[in-house]
Design a protein around this motif. Structure first.
Motif, PDB file in Angstrom:
ATOM      1  N   TRP A 152     -61.671  26.355   6.676  1.00  0.00           N
ATOM      2  CA  TRP A 152     -61.512  26.921   5.343  1.00  0.00           C
ATOM      3  C   TRP A 152     -60.041  27.151   5.024  1.00  0.00           C
ATOM      4  O   TRP A 152     -59.584  26.876   3.906  1.00  0.00           O
ATOM      5  N   ARG A 153     -59.273  27.601   6.015  1.00  0.00           N
ATOM      6  CA  ARG A 153     -57.850  27.823   5.787  1.00  0.00           C
ATOM      7  C   ARG A 153     -57.127  26.508   5.493  1.00  0.00           C
ATOM      8  O   ARG A 153     -56.178  26.472   4.705  1.00  0.00           O
ATOM      9  N   LEU A 154     -57.559  25.427   6.134  1.00  0.00           N
ATOM     10  CA  LEU A 154     -56.968  24.117   5.870  1.00  0.00           C
ATOM     11  C   LEU A 154     -57.208  23.703   4.422  1.00  0.00           C
ATOM     12  O   LEU A 154     -56.284  23.279   3.719  1.00  0.00           O
ATOM     13  N   TYR A 155     -58.454  23.841   3.970  1.00  0.00           N
ATOM     14  CA  TYR A 155     -58.805  23.475   2.596  1.00  0.00           C
ATOM     15  C   TYR A 155     -58.093  24.374   1.594  1.00  0.00           C
ATOM     16  O   TYR A 155     -57.508  23.884   0.607  1.00  0.00           O
ATOM     17  N   LEU A 156     -58.111  25.670   1.821  1.00  0.00           N
ATOM     18  CA  LEU A 156     -57.473  26.602   0.897  1.00  0.00           C
ATOM     19  C   LEU A 156     -55.958  26.397   0.887  1.00  0.00           C
ATOM     20  O   LEU A 156     -55.305  26.518  -0.160  1.00  0.00           O
ATOM     21  N   GLY A 157     -55.406  26.059   2.046  1.00  0.00           N
ATOM     22  CA  GLY A 157     -53.980  25.756   2.111  1.00  0.00           C
ATOM     23  C   GLY A 157     -53.625  24.544   1.271  1.00  0.00           C
ATOM     24  O   GLY A 157     -52.586  24.525   0.589  1.00  0.00           O
ATOM     25  N   MET A 158     -54.497  23.535   1.309  1.00  0.00           N
ATOM     26  CA  MET A 158     -54.242  22.350   0.483  1.00  0.00           C
ATOM     27  C   MET A 158     -54.332  22.689  -0.999  1.00  0.00           C
ATOM     28  O   MET A 158     -53.515  22.222  -1.808  1.00  0.00           O
ATOM     29  N   LEU A 159     -55.299  23.518  -1.378  1.00  0.00           N
ATOM     30  CA  LEU A 159     -55.379  23.925  -2.782  1.00  0.00           C
ATOM     31  C   LEU A 159     -54.101  24.658  -3.186  1.00  0.00           C
ATOM     32  O   LEU A 159     -53.631  24.516  -4.323  1.00  0.00           O
ATOM     33  N   GLY A 160     -53.547  25.434  -2.261  1.00  0.00           N
ATOM     34  CA  GLY A 160     -52.288  26.113  -2.534  1.00  0.00           C
ATOM     35  C   GLY A 160     -51.131  25.147  -2.722  1.00  0.00           C
ATOM     36  O   GLY A 160     -50.195  25.429  -3.469  1.00  0.00           O
ATOM     37  N   ASN A 161     -51.194  24.006  -2.042  1.00  0.00           N
ATOM     38  CA  ASN A 161     -50.175  22.968  -2.231  1.00  0.00           C
ATOM     39  C   ASN A 161     -50.327  22.271  -3.575  1.00  0.00           C
ATOM     40  O   ASN A 161     -49.348  22.013  -4.279  1.00  0.00           O
ATOM     41  N   LEU A 162     -51.570  21.924  -3.907  1.00  0.00           N
ATOM     42  CA  LEU A 162     -51.820  21.129  -5.110  1.00  0.00           C
ATOM     43  C   LEU A 162     -51.783  21.974  -6.380  1.00  0.00           C
ATOM     44  O   LEU A 162     -51.427  21.475  -7.449  1.00  0.00           O
ATOM     45  N   TYR A 163     -52.171  23.255  -6.264  1.00  0.00           N
ATOM     46  CA  TYR A 163     -52.221  24.146  -7.428  1.00  0.00           C
ATOM     47  C   TYR A 163     -51.522  25.469  -7.095  1.00  0.00           C
ATOM     48  O   TYR A 163     -52.151  26.536  -7.069  1.00  0.00           O
ATOM     49  N   PRO A 164     -50.211  25.433  -6.834  1.00  0.00           N
ATOM     50  CA  PRO A 164     -49.524  26.620  -6.313  1.00  0.00           C
ATOM     51  C   PRO A 164     -49.449  27.792  -7.287  1.00  0.00           C
ATOM     52  O   PRO A 164     -49.193  28.914  -6.861  1.00  0.00           O
ATOM     53  N   ASN A 165     -49.670  27.540  -8.571  1.00  0.00           N
ATOM     54  CA  ASN A 165     -49.565  28.601  -9.573  1.00  0.00           C
ATOM     55  C   ASN A 165     -50.877  28.853 -10.302  1.00  0.00           C
ATOM     56  O   ASN A 165     -50.896  29.509 -11.349  1.00  0.00           O
ATOM     57  N   ASP A 166     -51.976  28.360  -9.749  1.00  0.00           N
ATOM     58  CA  ASP A 166     -53.257  28.423 -10.440  1.00  0.00           C
ATOM     59  C   ASP A 166     -54.303  29.137  -9.590  1.00  0.00           C
ATOM     60  O   ASP A 166     -54.179  29.222  -8.358  1.00  0.00           O
ATOM     61  N   PRO A 229     -75.612  34.530 -29.741  1.00  0.00           N
ATOM     62  CA  PRO A 229     -74.981  33.643 -28.750  1.00  0.00           C
ATOM     63  C   PRO A 229     -73.534  33.302 -29.098  1.00  0.00           C
ATOM     64  O   PRO A 229     -73.213  33.002 -30.248  1.00  0.00           O
ATOM     65  N   SER A 230     -72.656  33.384 -28.100  1.00  0.00           N
ATOM     66  CA  SER A 230     -71.258  33.002 -28.277  1.00  0.00           C
ATOM     67  C   SER A 230     -70.709  32.564 -26.930  1.00  0.00           C
ATOM     68  O   SER A 230     -71.159  33.042 -25.889  1.00  0.00           O
ATOM     69  N   LEU A 231     -69.749  31.665 -26.941  1.00  0.00           N
ATOM     70  CA  LEU A 231     -69.173  31.168 -25.705  1.00  0.00           C
ATOM     71  C   LEU A 231     -67.922  31.960 -25.352  1.00  0.00           C
ATOM     72  O   LEU A 231     -67.167  32.371 -26.240  1.00  0.00           O
ATOM     73  N   PRO A 232     -67.676  32.181 -24.071  1.00  0.00           N
ATOM     74  CA  PRO A 232     -66.513  32.960 -23.642  1.00  0.00           C
ATOM     75  C   PRO A 232     -65.195  32.305 -24.054  1.00  0.00           C
ATOM     76  O   PRO A 232     -65.075  31.090 -24.110  1.00  0.00           O
ATOM     77  N   LYS A 233     -64.203  33.165 -24.337  1.00  0.00           N
ATOM     78  CA  LYS A 233     -62.854  32.697 -24.629  1.00  0.00           C
ATOM     79  C   LYS A 233     -62.021  32.857 -23.362  1.00  0.00           C
ATOM     80  O   LYS A 233     -61.629  33.961 -23.001  1.00  0.00           O
ATOM     81  N   ARG A 234     -61.757  31.739 -22.688  1.00  0.00           N
ATOM     82  CA  ARG A 234     -61.066  31.761 -21.402  1.00  0.00           C
ATOM     83  C   ARG A 234     -59.613  31.340 -21.577  1.00  0.00           C
ATOM     84  O   ARG A 234     -59.276  30.547 -22.456  1.00  0.00           O
ATOM     85  N   LEU A 235     -58.782  31.839 -20.684  1.00  0.00           N
ATOM     86  CA  LEU A 235     -57.406  31.364 -20.611  1.00  0.00           C
ATOM     87  C   LEU A 235     -57.391  30.023 -19.886  1.00  0.00           C
ATOM     88  O   LEU A 235     -58.158  29.814 -18.947  1.00  0.00           O
ATOM     89  N   ALA A 236     -56.552  29.099 -20.334  1.00  0.00           N
ATOM     90  CA  ALA A 236     -56.444  27.801 -19.670  1.00  0.00           C
ATOM     91  C   ALA A 236     -56.124  27.993 -18.189  1.00  0.00           C
ATOM     92  O   ALA A 236     -55.279  28.814 -17.825  1.00  0.00           O
ATOM     93  N   VAL A 237     -56.822  27.238 -17.336  1.00  0.00           N
ATOM     94  CA  VAL A 237     -56.695  27.423 -15.888  1.00  0.00           C
ATOM     95  C   VAL A 237     -55.409  26.820 -15.343  1.00  0.00           C
ATOM     96  O   VAL A 237     -54.721  27.423 -14.519  1.00  0.00           O
ATOM     97  N   ILE A 238     -55.061  25.614 -15.789  1.00  0.00           N
ATOM     98  CA  ILE A 238     -53.932  24.878 -15.219  1.00  0.00           C
ATOM     99  C   ILE A 238     -52.641  25.233 -15.946  1.00  0.00           C
ATOM    100  O   ILE A 238     -52.508  25.037 -17.147  1.00  0.00           O
ATOM    101  N   SER A 239     -51.667  25.734 -15.193  1.00  0.00           N
ATOM    102  CA  SER A 239     -50.393  26.125 -15.798  1.00  0.00           C
ATOM    103  C   SER A 239     -49.469  24.926 -16.025  1.00  0.00           C
ATOM    104  O   SER A 239     -48.626  24.958 -16.917  1.00  0.00           O
TER     105      SER A 239
END
Length: 432
Positions: A152-166, A229-239
């Motif tokens: 899990w740390r390997l996978y999460l570490g890679m996500l930290g590399n690919l998406y360091p600010n997200d 019914p209404s859809l959530p207003k989300r902040l964009a995920v990718i910086s």
């Protein structure tokens, strides 16, 4: 009620959106005794910045709220939903991903009663500061357990590399620090925003009567009050949509017997149509299978050289807002593995052309594995992708994969494989 027929498999999917916005999808499977139901909300760990229902200002919650909320939904003032399922002979569970939270059960009897339990406990929140405080210790132990898991740390570490600010760089459960900040009020804000029926879907597969089952669900929902019914207003995920922030390399020292290494590739292709996303997904999956499957020349060459072993794995995932491919193995030759993966990806057009004659065989093998999933109501329900894929089912995915031609894989290369979005993450044992 909409009907989607699949004559090749003698199957029909039935779909109905209720007046409160809940989408109900049903797949009756003749000859099966088990029924599997999944109630999902489009709310995951990356959705921690949004405008709450009834408010105007953006709210940013601590990491881990969606997972925390999943844990707390089962506990009520005078009972636990797990106990109710147990009395009815059903197996129940729940899980949170980066983009969804799902509550599910499987049963061979009392379908009506189990559906009522599922809908009732998910649509009746109960949080107090006391119960929230108690849960922090439980989830804290879970976070510690995952922190000790090298895979899990390997996978999460890679996500930290690919998406360091997200947000996907953070464990789905959050951190020891972030969960301490969670309050009952925060859980209610998230619940009211994301657990609206319009942001949820119910998928039922296996032994069931269509009209009767839908009537049960409608009856249950008619007894409850829901806001418009209404859809959530989300902040964009990718910086950084262009992925200029990818970190090329990092390493972590951890108590492992053998080094672990992962090569990651971040995608940036934006597709607005769910069926097009599925087509993109299966083009990439086919491409990677031709280059890295255990029958491929690349796999056999690296295996014979001792660079990879049976731990080698490659994977492509696409979720709401982001997608990536990963290639990992346990190896004492980390640099040779990383160099080999990167070289193969850089040479993808030439590599693909060299194995062109294997396309049909690999495609048929992938189709066979998908078709085998049709023997399991559980797999069909779990693989249902929800709104991000326009509520397509496994049957739709089979049809999409069946229609892909070899020439489409060159399009996949152009869309996905860019050397500047490659990254390497290593986990190494302590130096003796």
């Amino acid at each position: 009620m909409q009907q989607f027929k699949y004559p090749k498999f003698n199957q029909t999917v039935y779909q109905q959106r209720l007046t409160n916005g809940l989408l109900v999808t049903m797949l009756p499977m003749e000859g099966f005794h088990k029924t599997y139901a999944v109630l999902s909300t489009e709310f995951g760990s990356i959705d921690n910045a949004f405008v709450p229902v009834g408010k105007d200002e953006l709210l940013t919650l601590p990491d881990g709220v969606s997972h925390f909320l999943e844990h707390k939904m089962f506990e009520k003032a005078d009972h636990d939903a797990f106990d109710l399922f147990g009395r009815l002979g059903a197996d129940a569970n729940a899980f949170t991903s980066f983009t969804q939270t799902r509550y599910l059960f499987s049963t061979t009897s009392h379908l009506h009663e189990n559906l009522d339990v599922l809908l009732d406990f998910v649509q009746d929140p109960y949080f107090t500061e006391q119960t929230v405080a108690k849960e922090k210790g439980i989830i804290g132990q879970e976070i510690t357990m995952y922190n000790d898991d090298p895979g899990w740390r390997l996978y999460l570490g890679m996500l930290g590399n690919l998406y360091p600010n997200d947000p996907m760089r953070i464990d789905i459960a959050g951190t020891q620090e972030s969960i301490q900040k969670i309050t009952a009020e925060m859980l209610y804000d998230a619940y009211r925003t994301f657990y609206q029926p319009a942001n949820m879907n119910l998928f039922i597969a296996g032994k069931l009567d269509i009209d009767q089952t839908l009537a049960w669900v409608e009856q249950n929902q008619a007894q409850k009050h829901f806001d418009t019914p209404s859809l959530p207003k989300r902040l964009a995920v990718i910086s950084d949509p262009d992925a200029n922030d990818v970190i090329p390399f990092r390493t972590l020292t951890m108590a492992v017997e053998r080094p672990k290494v992962m090569v990651g590739l971040r995608g940036i292709q934006q597709l607005d149509d769910g069926k097009q996303r599925l087509l993109y997904k299966w083009r990439i999956n086919l491409l990677l299978a031709m280059l890295f499957d255990e029958t491929s020349a690349n796999f056999l060459r690296l295996y014979d050289a001792g660079i990879i072993d049976d731990s080698f794995n490659y994977n492509f995932e696409i979720q709401r807002g982001f997608h990536l491919a990963t290639f990992s193995t346990d190896t004492d030759q980390m640099e040779q593995f990383s160099d080999a993966m990167i070289q193969i990806l850089k040479e993808a057009p030439e590599q693909l052309e060299a194995v062109k004659n294997q396309f049909e065989d690999i495609k048929h093998a992938m189709l066979g594995r998908l078709i085998n999933q049709l023997d399991s109501p559980e797999n069909i329900a779990v693989l249902y992708g929800g709104g991000y894929f326009d509520h397509a089912t496994l049957l739709d995915e089979i049809e999409i994969l069946r229609g892909i031609e070899y020439d489409e894989l060159t399009t996949a290369i152009d869309q996905f494989i860019k050397p500047e979005r490659l990254s390497v993450y290593q986990i190494v044992p302590p130096t003796k």
